[in-house]
Design an enzyme around this catalytic site. Sequence first.
Site, PDB file in Angstrom:
ATOM      1  N   GLU A 157      13.991  -2.012  16.199  1.00 36.58           N
ATOM      2  CA  GLU A 157      13.344  -0.831  16.772  1.00 36.58           C
ATOM      3  C   GLU A 157      12.117  -0.425  15.953  1.00 36.58           C
ATOM      4  O   GLU A 157      12.015  -0.731  14.751  1.00 36.58           O
ATOM      5  CB  GLU A 157      14.355   0.326  16.844  1.00 36.58           C
ATOM      6  CG  GLU A 157      13.801   1.636  17.425  1.00 36.58           C
ATOM      7  CD  GLU A 157      13.354   1.541  18.883  1.00 36.58           C
ATOM      8  OE1 GLU A 157      12.450   0.737  19.167  1.00 36.58           O
ATOM      9  OE2 GLU A 157      13.882   2.300  19.717  1.00 36.58           O
TER      10      GLU A 157
ATOM     11  N   HIS B  89      21.002  -0.593  23.511  1.00 33.64           N
ATOM     12  CA  HIS B  89      22.269  -0.426  22.798  1.00 33.64           C
ATOM     13  C   HIS B  89      23.046   0.797  23.276  1.00 33.64           C
ATOM     14  O   HIS B  89      22.507   1.698  23.914  1.00 33.64           O
ATOM     15  CB  HIS B  89      22.011  -0.303  21.287  1.00 33.64           C
ATOM     16  CG  HIS B  89      21.225   0.916  20.912  1.00 33.64           C
ATOM     17  ND1 HIS B  89      21.793   2.171  20.819  1.00 33.64           N
ATOM     18  CD2 HIS B  89      19.908   1.082  20.619  1.00 33.64           C
ATOM     19  CE1 HIS B  89      20.874   3.046  20.480  1.00 33.64           C
ATOM     20  NE2 HIS B  89      19.713   2.425  20.367  1.00 33.64           N
TER      21      HIS B  89
END
Length: 203
Positions: free
Chosen positions: A81, A8
Amino acid sequence: MEIYLVRHGETVWNTVKRLQGSTDIELDEAGREAAGRTGEKLEAVRFDRIYSSPLIRAYETACLLRGHRNIPIIRDERLREISFGVNEGRRAEEILADPDDAFRYFFTQPELYRAPAEGESLETVCARTAEFMREVIEPQAAETERVMIVAHGALNKAILCHVKQHDISHYWDGNLQKNCGIVILRLDESGYQMVDEQCVLIE
């Protein structure tokens, strides 16, 4: 099949080195700009579908990388995550100053890392990412040309542990992926091949 594995874009917590983990932090303006520019560089590359972590920083990156193309984005919880539990939101230097916190091993000796309270181990992250690859990505290899996976720094390394069949001690081989950095893989009947492990399309 080709697989583009993307981290990201930048967030405010990235810039001040706070542990984000599963905390849902959005991109900052620099992160949005970088993701948009990377998307422009990828505009001519055809993707059949895009898979994303459900966290907003990854999903927003995936949307910016897609641009105006009609490509489905599929969010999967297994791409979330790693959770740092009670350490989330704390600055890395603060945690590293505590000699009793196992985070000191996270990057240097990952095989010795133990999750804090409410956190998640690297072994657990590796297990769920391997399951995602086996159940979602690998069955498509024969009929799909190209997919993108947009996720996170530690999460993407767990995917690479599965791809390379590395144990936890080699978790960080190749260093941490840059924000909007891309790892390009190929998957066919002979298995995985690394095409480019350090692809960065913008300065």
